[in-house]
Design a protein around this motif. Sequence first.
Motif: not given
Length: 406
Positions: A186-187, A190, A194
């Motif tokens: 998930t990190t 993300d 971005d």
Amino acid sequence: MHRTLARRAALLPWAAAVTLAVIGVAEILLDSAFSAAPAVPAAALATVVAGTALAGRFPIAGSAIVAAAFPVAVAGGLNGPTGAAVLGFFLAPGWAGYQRAASWPPDTSRPSRFWSAGSWLAPLAAQLMASLGTWIAGRAAGSTVGGLAAMAWENLFFGLLCWGAWGVGLLARRLQDRAELLARLTTALDAERDAREHAIVAEERQRIARDMHDAVAHSISVMVLQLGAVRATLPAGTPQAEMLQGVERLGRESVRELHTLVGILRDTPDLLVAQPSIARAEELVAELRAAGLPVELTVDGDLTGVPRAQDISAYRVLQEALTNVLRHAGTAATSVHLHRATDRLTLTVDNVLPPTAPAPTPALDGGGHGLIGMRERIAVFSGTLTAGARPGGFTVRASFPLGTAS
């Protein structure tokens, strides 16, 4: 963080040993049979506490020692293991399963060893100790039918207890490993999202710079030509003529500087390509029809004479909106409405979804810029953009003030 969690987890067996010690002492003090002859219950409790503490470093050996409390208790004359021993039967194999469970996904960087991979030895050792305890109890009760039935039940009960606890430990570790992996993914996703959004913004700003270069350079060139025409009507050598000549020179230098600063952003020469203009909306709609998108165009007002910067940006927004419809809604019926007022240009793109089509999502991939690019375009002029799903379709509405870019 992972090391901190590992250190905290290593303290769990010690905490469990202290808890079992407290429970065992309370059991000896409160049970009249145990308090009358505390030696054997105390010996069984010491075995449980020692095995539980040892399980923190050696889970398999710790499980075997905890389970040894059963034969110690029955050999000392008790009918079965104490309550603390039963709890230890559950905790020690479960901890072994949790500690020695293979990581998910498997860690291939370390060599596999029998003692590290064989967490099943912990419940097996506990099962053998339980079998030894039931055999000792059966010898004391005699080989009667009832005694054999009791032995079989004791074996089944403690077998299910230790193997079930081991399975729970395995499952808990696998779930924890999977949760940690999903958190890392998930990190990473993300961060990737971005980065992609930043790249889209940067690319769209380059396109805006190229389009603004075209608009500004065209306007300055027209101004220079008009100044030259005015200067030609004045007598040579007059202060007015010299001033206008200086302004012409500054105008030409400004155009050259624009070519130098912004022209480097161009990917390919496009001087012979028709420049974007909202007045060419019919051509754009025709291209989309040829690509298979049934689209109808309605125009209210005169689209000529729109300020160059807004003209280009409005065309780009319309192009992106129609491309997104084609990409996400396929051959959905689409309507385009362009409204030119005195001080504002408004464009609306509305598509109706086929019954089996998913709701469209603005593009964020490398083939288009979606809402991010549209917002960048409209923000230059302090305009407004609304986009969202409606029952049975999707609507994009952009409004451009027909003034000076901010």
